[in-house]
Design a protein around this motif. Structure first.
Motif, PDB file in Angstrom:
ATOM      1  N   ILE A  74       0.854  -1.199   0.000  1.00  0.00           N
ATOM      2  CA  ILE A  74       0.000   0.000   0.000  1.00  0.00           C
ATOM      3  C   ILE A  74       0.883   1.241   0.000  1.00  0.00           C
ATOM      4  N   LEU A  75       1.876   1.227   0.895  1.00  0.00           N
ATOM      5  CA  LEU A  75       2.777   2.373   1.007  1.00  0.00           C
ATOM      6  C   LEU A  75       3.489   2.644  -0.318  1.00  0.00           C
ATOM      7  N   ARG A  76       3.988   1.559  -0.930  1.00  0.00           N
ATOM      8  CA  ARG A  76       4.740   1.702  -2.168  1.00  0.00           C
ATOM      9  C   ARG A  76       3.860   2.307  -3.263  1.00  0.00           C
ATOM     10  N   VAL A  77       2.666   1.761  -3.408  1.00  0.00           N
ATOM     11  CA  VAL A  77       1.778   2.250  -4.465  1.00  0.00           C
ATOM     12  C   VAL A  77       1.414   3.710  -4.218  1.00  0.00           C
ATOM     13  N   VAL A  78       1.114   4.054  -2.953  1.00  0.00           N
ATOM     14  CA  VAL A  78       0.723   5.432  -2.657  1.00  0.00           C
ATOM     15  C   VAL A  78       1.884   6.387  -2.931  1.00  0.00           C
ATOM     16  N   LYS A 134      -9.735   7.312 -12.797  1.00  0.00           N
ATOM     17  CA  LYS A 134      -8.910   8.445 -12.372  1.00  0.00           C
ATOM     18  C   LYS A 134      -7.903   8.004 -11.308  1.00  0.00           C
ATOM     19  N   LEU A 135      -8.291   7.007 -10.520  1.00  0.00           N
ATOM     20  CA  LEU A 135      -7.425   6.551  -9.431  1.00  0.00           C
ATOM     21  C   LEU A 135      -6.763   5.219  -9.769  1.00  0.00           C
ATOM     22  N   SER A 136      -6.689   4.888 -11.061  1.00  0.00           N
ATOM     23  CA  SER A 136      -6.239   3.541 -11.423  1.00  0.00           C
ATOM     24  C   SER A 136      -4.828   3.255 -10.930  1.00  0.00           C
ATOM     25  N   ALA A 137      -4.031   4.316 -10.708  1.00  0.00           N
ATOM     26  CA  ALA A 137      -2.681   4.091 -10.195  1.00  0.00           C
ATOM     27  C   ALA A 137      -2.733   3.446  -8.810  1.00  0.00           C
ATOM     28  N   TYR A 138      -3.845   3.686  -8.100  1.00  0.00           N
ATOM     29  CA  TYR A 138      -3.950   3.168  -6.733  1.00  0.00           C
ATOM     30  C   TYR A 138      -4.620   1.796  -6.675  1.00  0.00           C
ATOM     31  N   LYS A 139      -4.859   1.203  -7.863  1.00  0.00           N
ATOM     32  CA  LYS A 139      -5.625  -0.020  -7.936  1.00  0.00           C
ATOM     33  C   LYS A 139      -5.042  -1.128  -7.034  1.00  0.00           C
ATOM     34  N   ASP A 140      -3.722  -1.331  -7.146  1.00  0.00           N
ATOM     35  CA  ASP A 140      -3.095  -2.394  -6.354  1.00  0.00           C
ATOM     36  C   ASP A 140      -3.232  -2.122  -4.860  1.00  0.00           C
ATOM     37  N   ALA A 141      -3.140  -0.835  -4.496  1.00  0.00           N
ATOM     38  CA  ALA A 141      -3.241  -0.491  -3.083  1.00  0.00           C
ATOM     39  C   ALA A 141      -4.631  -0.796  -2.558  1.00  0.00           C
ATOM     40  N   VAL A 142      -5.649  -0.591  -3.392  1.00  0.00           N
ATOM     41  CA  VAL A 142      -7.019  -0.836  -2.951  1.00  0.00           C
ATOM     42  C   VAL A 142      -7.206  -2.303  -2.584  1.00  0.00           C
ATOM     43  N   ALA A 143      -6.699  -3.195  -3.440  1.00  0.00           N
ATOM     44  CA  ALA A 143      -6.833  -4.619  -3.161  1.00  0.00           C
ATOM     45  C   ALA A 143      -6.176  -4.971  -1.822  1.00  0.00           C
ATOM     46  N   PHE A 144      -5.000  -4.398  -1.586  1.00  0.00           N
ATOM     47  CA  PHE A 144      -4.287  -4.736  -0.356  1.00  0.00           C
ATOM     48  C   PHE A 144      -4.903  -4.073   0.870  1.00  0.00           C
ATOM     49  N   ALA A 145      -5.436  -2.855   0.672  1.00  0.00           N
ATOM     50  CA  ALA A 145      -6.089  -2.184   1.793  1.00  0.00           C
ATOM     51  C   ALA A 145      -7.309  -2.988   2.225  1.00  0.00           C
ATOM     52  N   PHE A 146      -8.022  -3.508   1.238  1.00  0.00           N
ATOM     53  CA  PHE A 146      -9.188  -4.334   1.513  1.00  0.00           C
ATOM     54  C   PHE A 146      -8.774  -5.567   2.295  1.00  0.00           C
ATOM     55  N   LEU A 147      -7.716  -6.211   1.829  1.00  0.00           N
ATOM     56  CA  LEU A 147      -7.191  -7.398   2.502  1.00  0.00           C
ATOM     57  C   LEU A 147      -6.843  -7.081   3.948  1.00  0.00           C
ATOM     58  N   PHE A 148      -6.185  -5.934   4.120  1.00  0.00           N
ATOM     59  CA  PHE A 148      -5.726  -5.532   5.444  1.00  0.00           C
ATOM     60  C   PHE A 148      -6.915  -5.360   6.390  1.00  0.00           C
ATOM     61  N   LEU A 149      -7.954  -4.691   5.892  1.00  0.00           N
ATOM     62  CA  LEU A 149      -9.135  -4.471   6.717  1.00  0.00           C
ATOM     63  C   LEU A 149      -9.774  -5.803   7.123  1.00  0.00           C
ATOM     64  N   VAL A 150      -9.891  -6.709   6.161  1.00  0.00           N
ATOM     65  CA  VAL A 150     -10.498  -8.002   6.467  1.00  0.00           C
ATOM     66  C   VAL A 150      -9.697  -8.719   7.549  1.00  0.00           C
ATOM     67  N   LEU A 151      -8.361  -8.644   7.422  1.00  0.00           N
ATOM     68  CA  LEU A 151      -7.507  -9.322   8.403  1.00  0.00           C
ATOM     69  C   LEU A 151      -7.709  -8.768   9.803  1.00  0.00           C
ATOM     70  N   ILE A 152      -7.880  -7.452   9.877  1.00  0.00           N
ATOM     71  CA  ILE A 152      -8.034  -6.838  11.192  1.00  0.00           C
ATOM     72  C   ILE A 152      -9.377  -7.247  11.803  1.00  0.00           C
ATOM     73  N   ILE A 153     -10.410  -7.296  10.948  1.00  0.00           N
ATOM     74  CA  ILE A 153     -11.737  -7.619  11.467  1.00  0.00           C
ATOM     75  C   ILE A 153     -11.898  -9.119  11.683  1.00  0.00           C
ATOM     76  N   ARG A 154     -11.373  -9.892  10.732  1.00  0.00           N
ATOM     77  CA  ARG A 154     -11.546 -11.345  10.802  1.00  0.00           C
ATOM     78  C   ARG A 154     -10.205 -12.009  10.506  1.00  0.00           C
ATOM     79  N   PRO A 155      -9.352 -12.174  11.542  1.00  0.00           N
ATOM     80  CA  PRO A 155      -7.959 -12.580  11.327  1.00  0.00           C
ATOM     81  C   PRO A 155      -7.797 -13.915  10.602  1.00  0.00           C
TER      82      PRO A 155
END
Lengths: 283, 311
Positions: free
Chosen positions: A106-110, B278-299
């Motif tokens: 996430i950090l890298r992409v941002v 418009k935010l396609s550069a952040y596409k990979d980050a979105v997938a990982f942010a989603f993953l991260f949230l799921v892990l925190i809520i449901r380890p």
């Protein structure tokens, strides 16, 4: 001829290995080190290229300004590591490893996508506090010395013993009254601080900085330093970091084969020396 | 409404490939309890093998410069052959990087390092043999099929997307039937449940682990070939980002859970598709942010079993 720039890289490798080693000592496989390293470097790169007051009047960039960068980067990263560590360290084993990989991604992409941090091209012309690599070697050696001394002290202190107890059996350690959440968090924050400090110096040394430093490869390579060096005592990661950083460079004469040989070393190391180069004395 | 559906179609087709790829991680994890970090490199192999089997010529930088196979295979056969060759690579990885540690009952951390070493070797061998340049599969692979199919209401799907979806779906169906209906599939599940008991019951767990590796690597090779149909092979490091995303899918679904990996792949594929252009550069980050949230809520992930701490 001995290459001093390579020596600087070796010291940097040893520092990052110690940063991976600390949480591992408490049994926590965190791959977030390149992330904190990148944040440290980004803070240094941004400050030194955008704040003219830091530049001073002399030809070289003042060391006091580097110190100031460290004083800013370290609390920032420590706070970040604290906030991230709180929820993340509840995860166990490979889940923690993957959550930290996700964070670094996430950090890298941002960083790579937002213009404030130099985007994909990075930040250039970072001023030099030293004229040549010798100065950097000295600076890195001091930082490594302090870190290694701290890690060595830790091994005999109660905190270090608590970390080892958690590594061996977290449940048993908790039963003996070890506050495992607190101990793991301390290890995580300390690791982040080491990585950030290394990043500040590295940004100046490399002269340019981009978020490409925070790659998945970097996470795993630093982990390999620790595992091949030995993950039970502080000396293991130091030796692993020094040797494995030097290896691809020393193999340069064999050309394209060098990374294949490097891969072979990483592959065969754990098979033939599972404890790492530096093994713990049996007591 | 139509835009919405279109994004959903895009997301599902790439999600099917993510799922296929992540199933490989899942199979190996379920029998060994470790993650195979060479999986992304095997995926890359699959993409390159597909290129070769389709009659592609090696570029000018590698040791194999200007070489090509004497025969050109049709797409379906090339994909299967690429999967089979990747399976052999996977078996080799198992023999070299996993078996010696498995015999000794080494700690899981070591598997990370050896499999990573195997991955480094594979990637650099590809670079040595094929060069670092990008490769594009020949444009005529689809034969007389149109490049884009209209589904009405302005909705359209690229033929390649449809192919991804079909091959992915059918392969997963076959895998599910095999796992739950056949003797060998059930033996594999038994080893995943408890390797020692399975051995006592006469199941050759070593052979089952090799089988898991072969199938996992077949899936990786196949998904590598499928992805190469829709995007260019960017070089020997082609597989790294997919390898990471596959890890995300694996954890999202729950380690070792087959339905979890399938659902996880679809979720990540669809999430990515809905990231605005418009935010396609952040596409990979979105997938990982989603993953991260799921892990925190449901380890333990969506389908994983919560670990039981035993004293």
């Amino acid at each position: 001829m001995f290459d001093i720039s390579l020596f600087v890289l070796m010291l940097l490798g040893a520092l990052l290995a110690l940063a991976v080693y600390l949480p591992l000592r408490a049994g926590q496989l965190s791959l977030a080190t390149p992330g904190f390293y990148t944040i440290g470097g980004t803070v240094a790169a941004l400050l030194s290229t955008t704040v003219p007051e830091l530049g001073g009047n002399e030809q070289t960039y003042p060391l006091t300004s580097v110190f100031l960068e460290l004083m800013l980067a370290i609390p920032l990263v420590a706070l970040l590591a604290f906030l991230i560590g709180k929820p993340v360290l509840k995860l166990k084993g490979i889940y923690l490893a993957i959550a930290t990989i996700a964070l670094v991604e996430i950090l890298r992409v941002v960083l790579l996508s937002s213009p404030w941090f130099g985007a994909a091209v990075g930040i250039f012309a970072i001023p030099q506090p030293f004229e040549g690599p010798e100065g950097y070697a000295a600076a890195f050696a001091v930082l490594l010395g302090i870190t290694a001394w701290g890690c060595q002290r830790l091994e005999t202190e109660p905190l270090g013993r608590e970390m080892a107890a958690i590594r061996n059996d977290e449940l048993a350690a908790r039963c003996m009254g070890v506050n495992s959440e607190r101990v793991k968090l301390i290890a995580f924050v300390l690791s982040a601080i080491i990585a950030a400090a290394a990043g500040v110096l590295a940004a100046h040394f490399f002269n340019s900085w981009s978020a490409r430093q925070a790659s998945f490869d970097a996470s795993i390579t630093t982990l390999a330093f620790v595992v091949l060096g030995g993950s039970r005592t502080w000396l293991g990661p130091v030796i692993g970091g020094l040797v494995l950083t030097a290896l691809p460079e020393l193999l340069r004469p064999i050309g394209d084969l060098r990374l294949i040989v490097f891969g072979l070393v990483i592959l065969l190391g754990p098979i033939f020396i599972p404890q790492g180069l530096i093994q713990q004395k049996r007591s | 409404m139509e835009v919405w559906l279109q994004l959903l179609v895009n997301g599902i087709s790439i999600g099917a490939v993510y799922a296929l790829f992540a199933l490989g991680y899942t199979l190996v994890f379920s029998v060994l309890g470790v993650i195979n970090f060479a999986h992304g490199a095997v995926f890359t192999c699959g993409a390159y093998f597909t290129y070769i089997f389709l009659g592609g010529v090696v570029g000018s930088n590698g040791l194999l410069a200007a070489q090509k196979l004497p025969v050109t295979f049709p797409l379906a056969i090339a994909l299967v052959l690429a999967g089979l060759t990747a399976a052999m690579v996977g078996l080799l990885v198992e023999t070299v990087a996993f078996k010696p540690l498995r015999r000794r009952g080494a700690e899981p951390l070591l598997y990370l390092i050896t499999s990573l070493g195997a991955g480094v070797i594979i990637v650099n061998l590809i670079q040595l043999l094929m060069g670092a340049e990008a490769y594009a599969l020949p444009s005529n692979i689809l034969g007389s099929m149109p490049a884009v199919l209209a589904l009405g209401h302005g909705l359209q799907i690229r033929t390649v997307q449809l192919l991804l979806l079909l091959v992915g779906g059918v392969t997963m169906l076959i895998l599910n039937i095999w796992l739950n209906q056949s003797l060998s599939g059930k033996a594999l599940q038994a080893v995943a449940e408890d390797a020692t008991t399975a051995r006592l019951l006469g199941i050759n767990s070593g052979a089952m682990i090799q089988l898991a590796f072969a199938i996992a690597s077949f899936l990786a090779g196949l998904s590598g070939g499928l992805v190469a149909l829709s995007v260019n092979i960017g070089g020997p490091y082609f597989g790294i980002s997919y390898g990471l995303k596959g890890l995300g899918v694996l954890v999202l679904g729950g380690l070792g859970s087959v339905p979890g990996a399938m659902l996880g792949g679809l979720i990540i594929g669809i999430t990515e598709a809905f990231v605005p252009a418009k935010l396609s550069a952040y596409k990979d980050a979105v997938a990982f942010a989603f993953l991260f949230l799921v892990l925190i809520i449901r380890p333990q992930g969506l389908f994983g079993k919560p670990p039981i701490e035993k004293v």
